[in-house]
Scaffold this motif. Structure first.
Motif, PDB file in Angstrom:
ATOM      1  N   ARG A   1      21.323 -15.538  18.085  1.00 56.10           N
ATOM      2  CA  ARG A   1      20.566 -14.556  18.871  1.00 56.10           C
ATOM      3  C   ARG A   1      20.210 -15.116  20.249  1.00 56.10           C
ATOM      4  NH1 ARG A   1      18.081 -10.296  15.846  1.00 56.10           N
ATOM      5  NH2 ARG A   1      18.803 -10.449  13.692  1.00 56.10           N
ATOM      6  N   VAL A   2      19.815 -16.397  20.246  1.00 57.76           N
ATOM      7  CA  VAL A   2      19.528 -17.035  21.543  1.00 57.76           C
ATOM      8  C   VAL A   2      20.783 -16.987  22.412  1.00 57.76           C
ATOM      9  CG1 VAL A   2      18.918 -19.184  22.717  1.00 57.76           C
ATOM     10  CG2 VAL A   2      17.752 -18.558  20.596  1.00 57.76           C
ATOM     11  N   ALA A   3      21.928 -17.308  21.787  1.00 55.40           N
ATOM     12  CA  ALA A   3      23.188 -17.304  22.541  1.00 55.40           C
ATOM     13  C   ALA A   3      23.490 -15.905  23.073  1.00 55.40           C
ATOM     14  CB  ALA A   3      24.329 -17.792  21.655  1.00 55.40           C
ATOM     15  N   ILE A   4      23.199 -14.881  22.264  1.00 55.21           N
ATOM     16  CA  ILE A   4      23.441 -13.508  22.709  1.00 55.21           C
ATOM     17  C   ILE A   4      22.495 -13.150  23.869  1.00 55.21           C
ATOM     18  CG2 ILE A   4      23.303 -11.075  22.026  1.00 55.21           C
ATOM     19  CD1 ILE A   4      24.276 -12.013  19.225  1.00 55.21           C
ATOM     20  N   ALA A   5      21.239 -13.593  23.755  1.00 54.00           N
ATOM     21  CA  ALA A   5      20.286 -13.356  24.843  1.00 54.00           C
ATOM     22  C   ALA A   5      20.792 -14.016  26.127  1.00 54.00           C
ATOM     23  CB  ALA A   5      18.911 -13.902  24.474  1.00 54.00           C
ATOM     24  N   ARG A   6      21.333 -15.233  25.983  1.00 50.52           N
ATOM     25  CA  ARG A   6      21.866 -15.937  27.149  1.00 50.52           C
ATOM     26  C   ARG A   6      23.058 -15.181  27.742  1.00 50.52           C
ATOM     27  NH1 ARG A   6      24.248 -21.786  26.077  1.00 50.52           N
ATOM     28  NH2 ARG A   6      25.862 -20.506  25.097  1.00 50.52           N
ATOM     29  N   ALA A   7      23.890 -14.573  26.858  1.00 49.08           N
ATOM     30  CA  ALA A   7      25.050 -13.829  27.339  1.00 49.08           C
ATOM     31  C   ALA A   7      24.624 -12.553  28.061  1.00 49.08           C
ATOM     32  CB  ALA A   7      25.968 -13.496  26.170  1.00 49.08           C
ATOM     33  N   LEU A   8      23.503 -12.006  27.626  1.00 50.07           N
ATOM     34  CA  LEU A   8      23.054 -10.718  28.161  1.00 50.07           C
ATOM     35  C   LEU A   8      22.257 -10.832  29.445  1.00 50.07           C
ATOM     36  CD1 LEU A   8      21.562  -8.902  25.060  1.00 50.07           C
ATOM     37  CD2 LEU A   8      23.535  -8.230  26.440  1.00 50.07           C
ATOM     38  N   VAL A   9      21.665 -11.984  29.654  1.00 53.84           N
ATOM     39  CA  VAL A   9      20.551 -12.096  30.589  1.00 53.84           C
ATOM     40  C   VAL A   9      20.959 -11.780  32.031  1.00 53.84           C
ATOM     41  CG1 VAL A   9      20.771 -14.545  31.139  1.00 53.84           C
ATOM     42  CG2 VAL A   9      18.503 -13.504  30.997  1.00 53.84           C
ATOM     43  N   ASN A  10      22.235 -11.976  32.336  1.00 48.33           N
ATOM     44  CA  ASN A  10      22.703 -11.709  33.697  1.00 48.33           C
ATOM     45  C   ASN A  10      23.277 -10.299  33.841  1.00 48.33           C
ATOM     46  OD1 ASN A  10      22.111 -13.613  35.514  1.00 48.33           O
ATOM     47  ND2 ASN A  10      24.122 -14.566  35.614  1.00 48.33           N
ATOM     48  N   THR A  11      23.011  -9.449  32.844  1.00 48.98           N
ATOM     49  CA  THR A  11      23.591  -8.095  32.790  1.00 48.98           C
ATOM     50  C   THR A  11      25.057  -8.084  33.212  1.00 48.98           C
ATOM     51  OG1 THR A  11      22.740  -7.638  34.998  1.00 48.98           O
ATOM     52  CG2 THR A  11      21.416  -6.877  33.158  1.00 48.98           C
ATOM     53  N   PRO A  12      25.909  -8.746  32.372  1.00 49.02           N
ATOM     54  CA  PRO A  12      27.320  -8.855  32.725  1.00 49.02           C
ATOM     55  C   PRO A  12      28.083  -7.560  32.461  1.00 49.02           C
ATOM     56  CG  PRO A  12      26.940  -9.849  30.594  1.00 49.02           C
ATOM     57  CD  PRO A  12      25.600  -9.383  31.073  1.00 49.02           C
ATOM     58  N   SER A  13      29.295  -7.482  33.020  1.00 50.97           N
ATOM     59  CA  SER A  13      30.141  -6.322  32.748  1.00 50.97           C
ATOM     60  C   SER A  13      30.751  -6.406  31.358  1.00 50.97           C
ATOM     61  CB  SER A  13      31.289  -6.249  33.755  1.00 50.97           C
ATOM     62  OG  SER A  13      30.797  -6.243  35.057  1.00 50.97           O
ATOM     63  N   ILE A  14      31.060  -7.604  30.900  1.00 49.31           N
ATOM     64  CA  ILE A  14      31.707  -7.779  29.598  1.00 49.31           C
ATOM     65  C   ILE A  14      30.953  -8.806  28.764  1.00 49.31           C
ATOM     66  CG2 ILE A  14      33.936  -8.058  28.481  1.00 49.31           C
ATOM     67  CD1 ILE A  14      35.153  -8.586  31.222  1.00 49.31           C
ATOM     68  N   ILE A  15      30.833  -8.539  27.475  1.00 48.16           N
ATOM     69  CA  ILE A  15      30.327  -9.545  26.543  1.00 48.16           C
ATOM     70  C   ILE A  15      31.483  -9.936  25.626  1.00 48.16           C
ATOM     71  CG2 ILE A  15      28.733  -9.963  24.632  1.00 48.16           C
ATOM     72  CD1 ILE A  15      26.876  -7.914  26.107  1.00 48.16           C
ATOM     73  N   LEU A  16      31.785 -11.235  25.587  1.00 48.99           N
ATOM     74  CA  LEU A  16      32.904 -11.730  24.795  1.00 48.99           C
ATOM     75  C   LEU A  16      32.369 -12.594  23.664  1.00 48.99           C
ATOM     76  CD1 LEU A  16      35.127 -12.897  27.786  1.00 48.99           C
ATOM     77  CD2 LEU A  16      35.571 -10.922  26.321  1.00 48.99           C
ATOM     78  N   ALA A  17      32.703 -12.216  22.421  1.00 54.28           N
ATOM     79  CA  ALA A  17      32.218 -12.990  21.283  1.00 54.28           C
ATOM     80  C   ALA A  17      33.413 -13.429  20.442  1.00 54.28           C
ATOM     81  CB  ALA A  17      31.245 -12.159  20.458  1.00 54.28           C
ATOM     82  N   ASP A  18      33.671 -14.761  20.415  1.00 50.44           N
ATOM     83  CA  ASP A  18      34.811 -15.296  19.664  1.00 50.44           C
ATOM     84  C   ASP A  18      34.318 -15.747  18.300  1.00 50.44           C
ATOM     85  OD1 ASP A  18      37.164 -16.364  18.805  1.00 50.44           O
ATOM     86  OD2 ASP A  18      37.549 -17.526  20.635  1.00 50.44           O
ATOM     87  N   GLU A  19      34.622 -14.965  17.278  1.00 48.03           N
ATOM     88  CA  GLU A  19      34.172 -15.218  15.900  1.00 48.03           C
ATOM     89  C   GLU A  19      32.688 -15.543  15.827  1.00 48.03           C
ATOM     90  OE1 GLU A  19      36.822 -17.314  13.379  1.00 48.03           O
ATOM     91  OE2 GLU A  19      38.463 -17.243  14.838  1.00 48.03           O
ATOM     92  N   PRO A  20      31.838 -14.631  16.275  1.00 48.16           N
ATOM     93  CA  PRO A  20      30.401 -14.934  16.349  1.00 48.16           C
ATOM     94  C   PRO A  20      29.748 -15.076  14.990  1.00 48.16           C
ATOM     95  CG  PRO A  20      30.773 -12.612  16.796  1.00 48.16           C
ATOM     96  CD  PRO A  20      32.131 -13.259  16.713  1.00 48.16           C
ATOM     97  N   THR A  21      30.395 -14.552  13.941  1.00 47.35           N
ATOM     98  CA  THR A  21      29.785 -14.635  12.620  1.00 47.35           C
ATOM     99  C   THR A  21      30.444 -15.712  11.767  1.00 47.35           C
ATOM    100  OG1 THR A  21      31.288 -12.961  11.760  1.00 47.35           O
ATOM    101  CG2 THR A  21      29.201 -12.180  12.672  1.00 47.35           C
ATOM    102  N   GLY A  22      31.390 -16.437  12.350  1.00 48.86           N
ATOM    103  CA  GLY A  22      32.169 -17.426  11.602  1.00 48.86           C
ATOM    104  C   GLY A  22      31.330 -18.510  10.956  1.00 48.86           C
TER     105      GLY A  22
END
Ligand SMILES: Nc1ncnc2c1ncn2[C@@H]1O[C@H](COP(=O)(O)OP(=O)(O)O)[C@@H](O)[C@H]1O
Ligand SMILES: [Mg+2]
Lengths: 411, 228
Positions: B151-172
């Motif tokens: 979740r922290v990693a997702i917050a970090r991915a979101l924080v800059n309001t990017p155009s794309i969110i890329l998750a490589d096997e996030p539940t692995g």
């Protein structure tokens, strides 16, 4: 991201990393600590040497110009005889130089003769009698150990007073206090007003303590009406000795009415070889010191470089993450440079503190005052900063150029 | 104009004599707001594609247009800026900085984009709140559970309001229950208008998405919409 915030961020990360690996940081820093201790001790020693030299320069007279008929650099007897045919340097000429010199701290006319000196039943033969003025204390660099030197009034008035050397004092007075007593020089009585501090012997040759200094007018009136004068000029600054020499030469030529094309019929002597000897010795010491210092810093720097390579390798993944998130090459480069520089700065400060204590402890047993000077401290800090940046550069460069995909795959 | 436009994108690796074709002539268009699952066997080129999409890597041939700009010819610094502004990464192994707390981890992209201290504090706290971690901001990664770390990693991915969110096997690296929670989070993000790519092995996970792209040997084997 501007440079300032990059610096701030870099510092925060560097502290984090240093604190996370305390033991390793301490060991790495040790190399720099030793390097900086060497640098600062070296600098302090050179400093002290310089100061001691400038003190002894005055005593020995390296900053004094001696105007005489003959040059000390005469090589042949014929040359020497030529000097003797020159016109004598007179009392009036000496006074004129005294009046006109601007780059001098003191000007003293000097006449030297030898006489026997007596007190009550005791006699000393062949004592050097120096006739001069109150300015002689300045030009000779002598200091008075007991009593006082002659005043300007006594000098100008040609009073029957004298200041005696240490050897004369012990030979004539044994354990008696010489101040206020009358001694005989030739047949005339003079009152002892001071005793010079012990000078020792010059390079183990002739004693510098077997002399009596009397007012020049006393010498002219009582012993020798028209002697050949020597004029001693103490320059105001050793660095401007060449300017002073030029001024002195001009004045002498004018006083002695030399036509523009004529050669000098006098010589301005100085103890050049002393200065050049010192400079040579100081140069050798500085070179050797620089080598040792450079070597120890180099070894310290290699240690830092090694640790930084390890640190970069360990944090490959972190570098990958930072790059994925938007760190540029420059940002990563600065981060690791700051880390290396911080380690070195800490080492530098610790080194300075150690040197400070060492100087404090050793300084008490030194004949000359030693202290850690601000310039030396400044150099030490700059040197440690530079070592950090230089040895951190290659590891930081490697980190900055890492491929983010590769870095993220790193386990 | 599509958000993402790939034309004949290839990525080859040279291993001595041998050339490995990790991706062969992939062409693809993705619209803003799509939720895409990428599937395929191990070694098929999923991560390679994600790295290209995320501007971490550059193609050997072909072009990649993101928001109408050709990013396949940018230099290192320009790519770093694009990653900072346009891309949010979520990794299988979380990739948080171990010595920094949750807040600082989330702040990191904002530091690189040059935001002032007060503002990035506020924005990072908002992002952590959005992923349900408002009460864990001062915890370090090793003080958080796997799900919380992601979740922290997702917050970090979101924080800059990017155009794309890329998750490589996030539940692995997560158990199935936590994995489901994370996938629900991605669904939320998608619903709020984010463009999301998720790489996964599991059909079940992929069914959360609205489009599934299957890759085999560096080629797109199928590309179909999910019927809900
Ligand atoms: N740096 C590399 N050097 C050589 N081959 C690589 C490299 N990265 C990936 N590959 C190869 O490219 C192919 C695709 O890899 P990858 O995209 O990681 O697959 P996936 O993520 O689908 O499991 C694999 O055959 C892999 O061995
Ligand atoms: Mg993969």
């Amino acid at each position: 991201m501007n440079f300032l915030s990059e610096l701030k961020e870099g510092l925060a990360i560097a502290w984090d990393a240093i604190l996370a690996n305390k033991m390793r940081s301490v060991l790495t820093t040790l190399g720099i600590v030793i390097g900086i201790v060497t640098v600062t001790l070296m600098g302090t020693a050179l400093d002290a040497m310089n100061r001691a030299f400038h003190q002894s320069i005055s005593i020995i007279g390296a900053d004094t110009l001696f105007v005489q008929r003959g040059s000390w650099l005469a090589h042949t007897e014929a040359e020497w005889l030529g000097f003797l045919k020159r016109r004598e340097i007179t009392w009036l000429q000496a006074r004129e130089v005294e009046k006109q010199m601007t780059l001098a701290r003191g000007v003293a006319p000097v006449v030297v003769m030898f006489q026997s000196v007596g007190y009550q039943s005791r006699n000393a033969r062949g004592v050097q009698i120096i006739g001069s003025t109150d300015q002689f204390l300045v030009t000779s660099g002598f200091s008075v150990g007991q009593g006082r030197f002659m005043t300007e009034m006594e000098s100008e008035g040609g009073r029957p007073v004298c200041v005696i050397g240490m050897d004369v004092a012990t030979n004539l007075f044994l354990n008696e206090d010489p101040i206020g007593k009358r001694i005989r020089i030739g047949s005339r009585p003079l009152e002892v007003i001071g005793v010079l501090a012990k000078q020792g012997s010059f390079m183990g040759m002739k004693s510098l303590d077997n002399e009596v200094i009397i007012p020049i007018r006393q010498l002219l009136g009582g012993y020798w009406r028209n002697p050949d004068f020597q004029i001693q000029v103490k320059v105001s600054e050793i660095n401007r000795i060449e300017d002073a020499k030029e001024e002195l030469q001009g004045i002498m030529r004018k006083i002695r009415r030399l036509a523009p094309g004529d050669p000098d019929d006098f010589a301005i002597n100085q103890q050049e070889h002393l200065i050049s000897m010192f400079n040579r010795v100081a140069g050798i010491i500085a070179t050797v010191g620089l080598l040792i210092t450079g070597l120890s810093l180099f070894v310290g720097g290699i240690g830092i470089m090694n640790i930084m390579f390890v640190s970069v390798a360990e944090r490959t993944r972190e570098i990958g993450v930072r790059k994925a998130i938007g760190a540029k090459r420059r940002t990563i480069l600065i981060q690791f440079l700051i880390e290396a520089a911080s380690i070195c700065m800490i080492g530098g400060l610790v080194g300075l503190a150690i040197t400070y204590l060492m100087v404090l402890a050793v300084g008490r047993f030194m004949p000359v005052p030693v202290s850690l000077s601000i310039p030396v401290m400044g150099v030490a800090i700059l040197v440690s900063l530079f070592t950090g940046l230089a040895s951190g550069f290659f590891p930081a460069w490697r980190a900055a150029r890492m491929d983010p995909v590769e870095a993220l795959r790193n386990e | 104009m599509s958000l993402i436009c790939l034309k004949n994108l290839s990525r080859r690796y040279q291993m001595g004599e041998e050339t490995i074709h990790a991706l062969r002539d992939v062409s693809l268009e993705i619209e803003r707001g799509e939720y895409v699952a990428i599937m395929g066997p191990s070694g098929s080129g999923k991560s390679t594609l994600m790295n290209l999409l995320g501007c971490l890597d550059t193609p050997t041939s072909g072009t990649y247009e993101l928001n109408g700009t050709n990013v396949s010819e940018m230099d290192d610094n320009e790519l770093a800026e694009v990653r900072n502004r346009e891309i949010g990464f979520v990794f299988q192994t979380f990739n948080l900085l171990p010595r920094s707390n949750a807040l600082r981890n989330v702040e990191l992209p904002l530091i690189y984009s040059g935001m002032t201290f007060d503002e990035r504090r506020r924005v990072a706290l908002e992002a952590l709140t959005a992923v349900g971690l408002a009460d864990r901001v001062t915890h370090k990664p090793n003080e958080l559970s796997g799900g919380q770390r992601q979740r922290v990693a997702i917050a970090r991915a979101l924080v800059n309001t990017p155009s794309i969110i890329l998750a490589d096997e996030p539940t692995g690296n997560l158990d199935s229950k936590t994995g489901d929670e994370i996938m629900t989070l991605f669904e939320d993000l998608s619903r709020k208008g984010n463009t999301v790519f998720v790489v996964t092995h599991e059909e079940e996970v992929a069914l959360h998405a609205r489009r599934i792209i299957r890759i085999r040997d560096g080629l797109i084997a199928s590309d179909e919409a999910v019927k809900h």
